[in-house]
Enzyme design. Structure first.
Site, PDB file in Angstrom:
ATOM      1  N   GLN A 185      42.435  -5.308   8.285  1.00  0.00           N
ATOM      2  CA  GLN A 185      43.190  -4.467   7.268  1.00  0.00           C
ATOM      3  C   GLN A 185      42.973  -3.086   7.489  1.00  0.00           C
ATOM      4  O   GLN A 185      42.030  -2.607   7.711  1.00  0.00           O
ATOM      5  CB  GLN A 185      42.534  -4.697   5.754  1.00  0.00           C
ATOM      6  CG  GLN A 185      43.016  -4.039   4.618  1.00  0.00           C
ATOM      7  CD  GLN A 185      42.261  -4.301   3.469  1.00  0.00           C
ATOM      8  OE1 GLN A 185      41.179  -4.720   3.438  1.00  0.00           O
ATOM      9  NE2 GLN A 185      42.769  -4.234   2.139  1.00  0.00           N
ATOM     10  N   GLY A 186      44.156  -2.346   7.542  1.00  0.00           N
ATOM     11  CA  GLY A 186      44.166  -1.063   7.933  1.00  0.00           C
ATOM     12  C   GLY A 186      44.489   0.018   6.646  1.00  0.00           C
ATOM     13  O   GLY A 186      45.486   0.602   6.563  1.00  0.00           O
ATOM     14  N   SER A 193      41.724   1.616   4.337  1.00  0.00           N
ATOM     15  CA  SER A 193      40.631   2.739   3.906  1.00  0.00           C
ATOM     16  C   SER A 193      40.785   3.781   5.058  1.00  0.00           C
ATOM     17  O   SER A 193      40.980   3.289   6.226  1.00  0.00           O
ATOM     18  CB  SER A 193      39.294   2.097   3.672  1.00  0.00           C
ATOM     19  OG  SER A 193      39.181   1.435   2.736  1.00  0.00           O
ATOM     20  N   GLU A 227      43.522  -9.568  -4.736  1.00  0.00           N
ATOM     21  CA  GLU A 227      42.167  -9.473  -4.160  1.00  0.00           C
ATOM     22  C   GLU A 227      41.353  -9.667  -5.248  1.00  0.00           C
ATOM     23  O   GLU A 227      40.304 -10.192  -5.040  1.00  0.00           O
ATOM     24  CB  GLU A 227      42.074  -8.099  -3.448  1.00  0.00           C
ATOM     25  CG  GLU A 227      40.739  -8.097  -2.603  1.00  0.00           C
ATOM     26  CD  GLU A 227      40.506  -6.722  -2.071  1.00  0.00           C
ATOM     27  OE1 GLU A 227      39.614  -6.580  -1.223  1.00  0.00           O
ATOM     28  OE2 GLU A 227      41.101  -5.629  -2.522  1.00  0.00           O
ATOM     29  N   SER A 263      35.232  -0.892  -6.304  1.00  0.00           N
ATOM     30  CA  SER A 263      33.869  -0.542  -6.624  1.00  0.00           C
ATOM     31  C   SER A 263      33.514  -0.957  -8.212  1.00  0.00           C
ATOM     32  O   SER A 263      34.542  -1.180  -8.895  1.00  0.00           O
ATOM     33  CB  SER A 263      33.327   0.908  -6.472  1.00  0.00           C
ATOM     34  OG  SER A 263      33.852   1.612  -7.463  1.00  0.00           O
ATOM     35  N   GLU A 306      32.299   1.017 -10.256  1.00  0.00           N
ATOM     36  CA  GLU A 306      33.015   1.979 -11.204  1.00  0.00           C
ATOM     37  C   GLU A 306      34.378   1.727 -11.447  1.00  0.00           C
ATOM     38  O   GLU A 306      34.868   2.174 -12.740  1.00  0.00           O
ATOM     39  CB  GLU A 306      32.574   3.283 -10.420  1.00  0.00           C
ATOM     40  CG  GLU A 306      31.054   3.672 -10.539  1.00  0.00           C
ATOM     41  CD  GLU A 306      30.369   2.869  -9.871  1.00  0.00           C
ATOM     42  OE1 GLU A 306      30.651   2.607  -8.584  1.00  0.00           O
ATOM     43  OE2 GLU A 306      29.089   2.791 -10.112  1.00  0.00           O
TER      44      GLU A 306
END
Lengths: 383, 385, 383, 385
Positions: free
Chosen positions: C126-127, C129, C244, C368, C370
């Site tokens: 996976q590219g 981030s 996801e 995350s 958060e």
């Protein structure tokens, strides 16, 4: 680094313990120690006894009854007072308006008000919060309009603790409606017997009546009752709130609560989960008390230590945890009301739920825990 | 596995919700009713009876409607949402449940019919001062002189103990705990208003005449415990309703209340706490609904464990949501006239009625090695049959 | 309301349990069950076995190997897989790029890529981030510039999990530097053997190497490797990230961890505090599992249930709590490294601290906690 | 009561901080040193010796500087702040402390002088596989044939066990636990790098010749326990230093790192979590410093309790701060080359070295009824004298 008190401070501590247990009537102290409710007369009696002994307002300037004690000594005074079950001198008098008057008022006003304030001959109420303001104090709307020498006050204050006993109320009012929020605010002292002033009780969820609304309808206030200068009120409010945060950790009283919980737990002390809970709470209190000692040691002669917010935040958390512990120890007996005509359930158990509910306020009043986190993250951590 | 209500259950919810929200949706109304005796509205009690709510858990031959824990939970949740003060939990679920579990067919018909019709309330007097959620009775003792049974001793707190008819548990002469039917007025009792607005009584028996419920002299501890478990699960639903209302009130407040020039939902830290309340609520709902379905199987042992599991979670979530609902509101939630603090008070009372979280966790600790891992999908033999 | 599975679902569950324990080699499953580290070959072998059995990509469209199962069946498939210790099919293949290609790619591209993707003949990376983006994915800077038929890619991706094994990488690139953030992004499929593409390992705090940086220096990518339309990349990214979050609660694997902890605890199970901790964790897991079941029951045929965020948030919390429990049960033996030449400390104990540290990522990656709280407060609570 | 350092202590802190921050302030340097054997920098060890840090806890007649737990804590905190890998805690505080507490005057001079000078490292081999923080030795047994003592059994994990000289604890033939001086090379040992970068060894004795430390055959359990308590308090300081560094790194990151177009300190929820970390840190600092002062009185029983109290708090705060420092950083803190995750790893290791929070809390639970309330200001008789 020194683990112990100096000989002088040790002697001071013993003197305080001695004084508190001798000058304040046992009956009053027992009421506190058993978590009961104090009457207004008990509070007056106790404060006058402290004033007679010269220890009601030790943090005031010497000429008005202060004692020039070190921060550590003030801390010891406060802790021994709580330990002995002596009601704290009325905070509205001694921690709030007293220091403000001593700092900002004219000599005439000081002479008129400070002695009866220290002796609780005047019972002060606080007129800061308003229904729509919450933590945003500066958005207050109560107005004072000049009319000749007088001010005419209109508006509403709320959360006025013990206002039903109040003789006078120190009040933040908007004196310049065109100025920005914090500007245009002044502080007025208002006689609560003035026509147009009405105190209405607010019942709390514990069934008690400790806070009030105070309504002002064309209340006339003599011009001389203005504290300091016009539109200087915010400065005084900040000064007052800054003082309020000092020494706010209710360490000794919570320790007393937990010690009582251990006594009252009886066979429940055999339950390891209960033991773990109490042992943890004791340790948390120890860490808090030591932090309070560190803070007072570093506060001498200056601004309140920023870590005061830690004391308020953590102190109220532990206070609430202690009331929750007592409630759970009471178990089903907590369902029996105090007002029940006769009951075999112990009074402490019947008081435990209202006390638990009442102490939910601790993390809201006097700068909510969210405000404290804000102070810590901004002032201390620079976030 | 299916967590949805069928059409009848949805209709029941709507009917009860409609009634109770009309009556108590304005919280001031609830305050007024609770402030006066008897502490609830007899007209509402009657209307609950008319819509069949009071007879839900009882067999048709006993005058009930043959429904079960799921339907009882629906009613209890709606009561919790608006803090309706009617003694449904104490009178119908708990006391009625004891009659259903212990009484003879005649006694069941005699007591449950009028209960379902709303014409007679009953209450279970079981707790004894200083004893913590015990399964048995110890301080109240039953005597039999060959002809009549009498009871002596004190019961406290007795929820909704101002009922016409009391069921009093007592230590039997030969050991074990019996349940007795006692005329409430034949006892010395005082009833007062608990901190959550409900009524609790102290009931003193002093050689008070009593009729055994069910077979005379037989130990009813197991049946009592089963009835209490069903009351526990109803209490979980009542708490769930109160938690839902507390979260709704809180998010509504955050959206509308302005401070520092903006509404409170501009403060991320507050929103995140509301999100955590939501997480607590959803987890709690899942386990409560599951335990209700387990209870509906009628398997007492599985029900006991499932109820304890739900109660552990409800206790924790009730504290979390109750405390944070007040905190996020600030001072207004401390006032008696505002719903939120009262929700917290009621959650607190429910938590201490039939055993708090630690009480139930201690039970679960003892069974830790009975299983490798919990599998809610593993069917018991009777489920598959 | 129904407590049990339908006869059909019960049979389905049993079939899955049977399949997983028969088609996937015991050695691979034991490695998972004991918390050991899987090799790339084990992952390939396992996924191919699942593909052969027709259960590697049940949620894909039927024509590409999907099974038209209900959400509940997919959940049972996933849980039984975890329970049997079968490694999940490589999520980059089956949960991420596979569904994106099935939804957005041309027929030609589907035919070229979907079968080897399902069978793990292509190992996808996976590219997404980038070093300066963090949770703010849309601020990515890697560029693709048109040059004839090709795209020329420059930039850097990071946190590329298992990128060291990757054959191809699906990459978000900025194709219109002038468009606003989310616009101007496209998705390219890039052969990782392309000149100018370099994978650099990142060592994590547990000492392991599972993530990588991927550097692109003038990497030429054929124009046909663009997925969907130019500047449509953000739509695909949102689609992918939405997928996801479904079924992310690692219920069965955490239950397995806690069950193992009970076995391994030995005499420590006599400690009531340890018992309370485990009993609480078991109960928390039960509430989570039941919530997952509620969510799947309500997700059929639609958007992901918003409460998926609850599963991610709480699932990772409990996952972390389980690793912390194992660490504490290991006690001083946790200090012995796995790499020690010889040791009397049990391997699980020596693995416990790295595992604990490794799982700190669970509440950071994949949205995350958060971000999950943000989703809950905005989407569900309307705050 | 005074929590401030005197001028000498401040100077010590500055000296140690200066040395260690110069060497390891760039975390890449620490990584490099830890990756190679011996896992620390002998030159730094020598410089610590030269500034007197290695001899702080020992009496002057033993070759030390007669300082105490406060000064040791200052050094340990600076080590924690930069994760300096020098085995100060294991070699000087723990093993040196055992020599000081158990050894004869000759042994003390022989072992502690070279230790203080940095010319000889020693390590305590006490833990045994599968035994949790036991006070005594069980699996390693000491035998005496009338002339020589030998030891047999396995010790693991031994922190910094690659030292020249080992002190091995062993079950004595007549009961009790003895401490023995063993030549490290006379054992079969393997040393490897623990997950926090420090070195731990497995030491196998097989009829290995050994010299009793102190009086032969005498039970040293109490003295060992006292030495471990002093090591615990130093470990608390080391943890405190690491927590400080973690919070500093976190607030620095929140102030500087941009996401969604603003620095992270625009997100209130993150700031509030940092505030909670600060609260944890300050509470921990208070109790650790207090326990250090108690330790400085030399009263073993009070020290044992005070150390347990500090350890309970450090365990909890270390987890809180370590976990949240990673969470607030996000992915970068998961990487080995970034300081923060390594601070968390070290905090985790320290927590399991001499007993975790639950271990110490269990001890405190047993003493719950020994006092009404804790009073840190109550002076013990010897304090007043």
């Amino acid at each position: 680094m020194r683990l112990t008190l100096s000989a002088e401070d040790r002697a001071f501590r013993e003197e305080m313990a001695e004084l508190f247990t001798t000058v304040v009537p046992q009956e009053i102290r027992d009421t506190v120690l058993e978590g009961g409710e104090l009457t207004a007369d008990m509070i007056r009696t106790s404060q006058r006894a402290l004033a007679d002994a010269g220890i009601a307002v030790p943090h005031w300037p010497r000429e008005w009854g202060g004692r020039d004690w070190s921060e550590l000594q003030r801390h010891l005074w406060h802790e021994e007072m709580q330990r002995a079950g002596v009601p704290s001198p009325l905070p509205f008098n001694t921690s709030m308006i007293g220091p403000v008057l001593a700092q900002f008022a004219s000599q005439e006003m000081k002479e008129r008000f400070l002695p009866p304030t220290a002796n609780l001959d005047i019972w002060w109420s606080q007129g800061f919060s308003e229904p729509d303001a919450g933590s945003d104090l500066a958005s207050l709307r109560t107005t004072a309009v000049r009319d000749g020498e007088d001010w005419v006050v209109n508006g509403q204050k709320t959360w006025t603790t013990l206002g039903q006993h109040g003789d006078w109320i120190f009040t933040l009012v908007r004196t310049d409606p065109d100025a920005k929020k914090q500007r245009g605010i002044s502080m007025l002292l208002i006689d609560m017997t003035s026509p147009g002033l009405e105190v209405r009780p607010i019942e709390l969820i514990d069934g008690g009546h400790e806070v009030n609304e105070v309504w002002f309808t064309d209340v006339r206030v003599p011009g001389e009752n203005l504290v300091g200068e016009v539109n200087q009120g915010w400065t005084m409010a900040k000064f007052l709130l800054g003082n309020e945060r000092v020494g706010v950790a209710p360490v000794a009283s919570v320790k007393r609560m937990v010690a009582r919980a251990k006594q009252l737990a009886g066979p429940q002390l055999r339950d390891p989960l209960t033991r773990a809970r109490i042992a943890t709470l004791e340790n948390d209190l120890l860490a808090l008390e030591l932090t309070a000692l560190r803070v007072v040691a570093h506060s001498d002669g200056g601004e309140p230590h920023p870590a005061s917010s830690v004391l308020k935040l953590r102190g109220t958390e532990l206070q609430q945890a202690a009331t929750e512990l007592l409630l759970d120890l009471a178990g089903p007996d907590s369902l029996v009301p105090l007002t029940a005509e006769s009951s075999d359930a112990a009074p402490w158990a019947r008081r435990s739920a209202p006390t638990y509910l009442n102490y939910r306020k601790a993390s809201i009043y006097g700068g909510s825990n969210e405000i404290q986190r804000q102070i810590i993250s901004r002032t201390i951590l620079g976030l | 596995m299916d967590f949805t209500y069928d059409d009848e259950q949805v209709a029941l919810r709507q009917a009860v919700a409609g009634l109770l929200r009309r009556r108590y949706g304005d919280f001031e109304e609830r305050r007024r009713v609770v402030a006066q005796d008897p502490g609830h509205d007899p007209a509402i009690w009657q209307q609950l009876a008319e819509m069949g709510a009071l007879g839900l858990p009882f067999a048709e031959e006993d005058g009930g409607f043959g429904a079960g824990p799921v339907e009882v939970g629906i009613v209890a949740a709606e009561i919790g949402r608006v803090l309706a003060p009617e003694p449904y939990l104490a009178s119908v679920v708990l006391a009625g449940g004891v009659v259903a579990g212990v009484g003879t067919p005649d006694q069941r018909a005699e007591l449950l019919g009028p209960l379902a019709e709303g014409s007679r309330r009953i209450a279970l007097a079981h707790a004894e001062p200083g004893r913590r959620w015990a399964d048995d009775a110890a301080e109240v003792k039953a005597s039999f002189d060959g002809q009549t049974w009498t009871l002596s001793g004190t019961k406290e707190p007795v929820p909704a103990g101002d009922a016409e008819t009391l069921l009093v548990t007592a230590a039997l002469p030969e050991g074990g705990t019996g349940v007795f039917i006692v005329d409430g007025d034949a006892t010395t009792r005082s009833t007062s208003r608990a901190y959550d607005g409900t009524r609790v009584s102290r009931v003193v028996c002093d050689a008070t005449p009593a009729t055994p419920l069910g077979e005379a002299g037989r130990d009813a501890t197991a049946a009592l415990s089963q009835a209490v478990d069903l009351a526990r699960i109803a209490a979980c639903h009542q708490a769930l309703g109160a938690m839902e209302a507390a979260l709704e009130a809180t998010t509504g407040y955050l959206r509308s209340r302005k401070q520092f020039g903006v509404t409170l939902n501009h403060f991320q830290a507050l929103n995140f706490r509301a999100a955590d309340m939501y997480v607590s609520l959803e987890l709690t709902r899942s386990i409560v609904e599951w335990a209700t379905m387990v209870a509906a199987t009628g398997d007492a042992a599985r029900t006991h464990e499932a109820v304890a599991r739900a109660a552990v979670q409800v206790s924790r979530a009730g504290r979390h949501i109750g405390q944070d609902a007040i905190q996020l509101h600030g001072g207004i939630a401390m006032t008696a006239e505002y719903l939120v603090g009262n929700l917290t008070a009621h959650l607190t009372a429910l938590d201490h009625l039939f055993g708090d979280g630690q009480h139930h966790l201690t039970g679960l600790m003892a069974t830790l090695q009975d299983h490798e891992a919990l599998d809610p999908l593993a069917a018991a033999p009777q489920d598959v049959a």
